[in-house]
Design a protein around this motif. Structure first.
Motif, short mmCIF file in Angstrom:
data_model
loop_
_atom_site.label_atom_id
_atom_site.label_comp_id
_atom_site.label_asym_id
_atom_site.label_seq_id
_atom_site.Cartn_x
_atom_site.Cartn_y
_atom_site.Cartn_z
N LEU A 186 0.83 -1.20 0.00
CA LEU A 186 0.00 0.00 0.00
C LEU A 186 0.87 1.25 0.00
O LEU A 186 0.55 2.24 -0.68
N GLU A 187 1.97 1.22 0.71
CA GLU A 187 2.89 2.36 0.70
C GLU A 187 3.44 2.58 -0.71
O GLU A 187 3.57 3.73 -1.16
N ALA A 188 3.74 1.49 -1.42
CA ALA A 188 4.24 1.61 -2.80
C ALA A 188 3.20 2.24 -3.71
O ALA A 188 3.51 3.09 -4.55
N GLU B 235 3.19 10.82 -7.14
CA GLU B 235 3.89 11.37 -8.30
C GLU B 235 2.93 11.87 -9.37
O GLU B 235 3.34 12.59 -10.29
N ALA B 236 1.66 11.45 -9.29
CA ALA B 236 0.63 11.89 -10.25
C ALA B 236 1.06 11.68 -11.70
O ALA B 236 0.87 12.56 -12.55
N GLY C 111 -3.08 13.02 -13.85
CA GLY C 111 -4.33 13.78 -13.72
C GLY C 111 -4.95 13.71 -12.35
O GLY C 111 -5.90 14.43 -12.06
N CYS C 112 -4.44 12.81 -11.48
CA CYS C 112 -4.96 12.72 -10.12
C CYS C 112 -4.31 13.79 -9.24
O CYS C 112 -3.17 14.22 -9.50
N ASP C 113 -5.02 14.23 -8.23
CA ASP C 113 -4.52 15.25 -7.31
C ASP C 113 -3.83 14.55 -6.14
O ASP C 113 -4.50 13.94 -5.29
N PRO C 114 -2.49 14.62 -6.04
CA PRO C 114 -1.78 13.91 -4.97
C PRO C 114 -2.06 14.48 -3.58
O PRO C 114 -1.74 13.83 -2.58
N GLY C 115 -2.66 15.65 -3.53
CA GLY C 115 -3.01 16.25 -2.24
C GLY C 115 -4.38 15.86 -1.74
O GLY C 115 -4.77 16.25 -0.63
N LYS C 116 -5.11 15.07 -2.53
CA LYS C 116 -6.47 14.65 -2.15
C LYS C 116 -6.60 13.15 -2.37
O LYS C 116 -7.06 12.69 -3.42
N VAL C 117 -6.15 12.39 -1.38
CA VAL C 117 -6.16 10.93 -1.46
C VAL C 117 -6.80 10.38 -0.20
O VAL C 117 -6.52 10.84 0.91
N ALA C 118 -7.68 9.39 -0.37
CA ALA C 118 -8.32 8.72 0.76
C ALA C 118 -8.28 7.21 0.54
O ALA C 118 -8.12 6.74 -0.60
N LEU C 119 -8.41 6.46 1.61
CA LEU C 119 -8.38 4.99 1.57
C LEU C 119 -9.72 4.42 1.98
O LEU C 119 -10.38 4.94 2.89
#
Length: 257
Positions: A87-89, A96-97, A103-111
């Protein structure tokens, strides 16, 4: 909607999965889905995680689903510590987006994690920090509470039958394998999740991971936190519309307030 292949190296083990994104060019918030420990072969007709990803994409989110080591089309053998590494990988790649995460926002991630995947989500998010939310469904507070040391041999035999331990020489030591399970402890990490919001969804009819596990996690976690009990819900809440609807809406609210 665009479905992209994801292939990631995790400590020499190849992980495979998909990243599904909405149409358009904006920076999409990202939800990473973490499956549980397989208890048997796939159920025929089960729409699986692609259907769950589709629900998130329709809410304007990108969704990643993948096989942890030892499962599905990924390599390796099951280990709880290995799943945390996996999961860390994935999260490091998402940060790195680029590639499938372009196109993904690396500052807006949820699990969003199910059962064992929920336990791993708590541990990984607490250690990493910076996530917008963690939603778990049917997560244990500690795997050794459910799989005691004296029952580990039976668990490993079952894991071989279900195909999540594939190498006849793995694990090299039952004691080391069990020590890993003790060290990957959601209850020991959940207070460090702050300030990341936490949602715990659990069925009061769960006969594999008793509902008391969720209450134990909730009592130990710091705010912001929420405990949602599904009346009559069993262990496999991915098949429960109420549970999934709650988790999807909560994740969407954290990523698209």
């Amino acid at each position: 909607m665009d479905a992209r292949d994801m292939v990631i190296d995790s400590g020499g083990i190849t992980l495979r999965g998909k990243v599904e994104v909405p149409s358009g060019d904006e920076a999409w918030p990202l939800a990473v889905l973490c499956h549980g420990i397989p208890s048997g072969p796939p159920v025929e007709g089960d729409p699986g995680y692609p259907a769950l990803a589709g629900m998130l994409v329709r809410r304007g989110l990108a969704a990643c689903y993948f096989n942890f080591r030892g499962t599905g089309i990924s390599g390796g053998d099951f280990s709880l510590a290995g799943w945390v590494t996996d999961l860390e990988a994935v999260l490091s790649e998402a940060a790195e987006a680029r590639g499938p995460f372009g196109g993904c926002d690396p500052g807006k991630v949820a699990l969003m994690g199910f059962s064992g995947g929920g336990a791993v989500s708590i541990v990984c998010a607490a250690r990493r920090g910076g996530l917008r939310g963690v939603a778990t469904l049917s997560a244990p507070s500690d795997l050794p509470r459910l799989i005691p040391r004296e029952g580990l041999g039976m668990f490993i035999s079952h894991a071989r039958r279900t195909g999540i331990i594939r190498d006849a020489g793995f694990p090299p030591s039952e004691d080391d394998f069990y020590r890993e399970m003790v060290e990957i402890s959601p209850i020991a990490e959940v207070a460090r999740l702050y300030p990341t919001p936490l949602l715990l969804v659990h069925g009061d009819g769960d006969d594999m991971v008793p509902v008391g596990e969720a209450k134990r996690l909730y009592d130990t976690a710091q705010e912001p936190k929420e405990l949602y009990i599904v009346n009559g819900g069993g262990h496999k809440l991915r098949h429960n519309p109420e549970a999934v609807g709650k988790a999807v809406s909560w994740i969407a609210d954290r990523l698209r307030p």
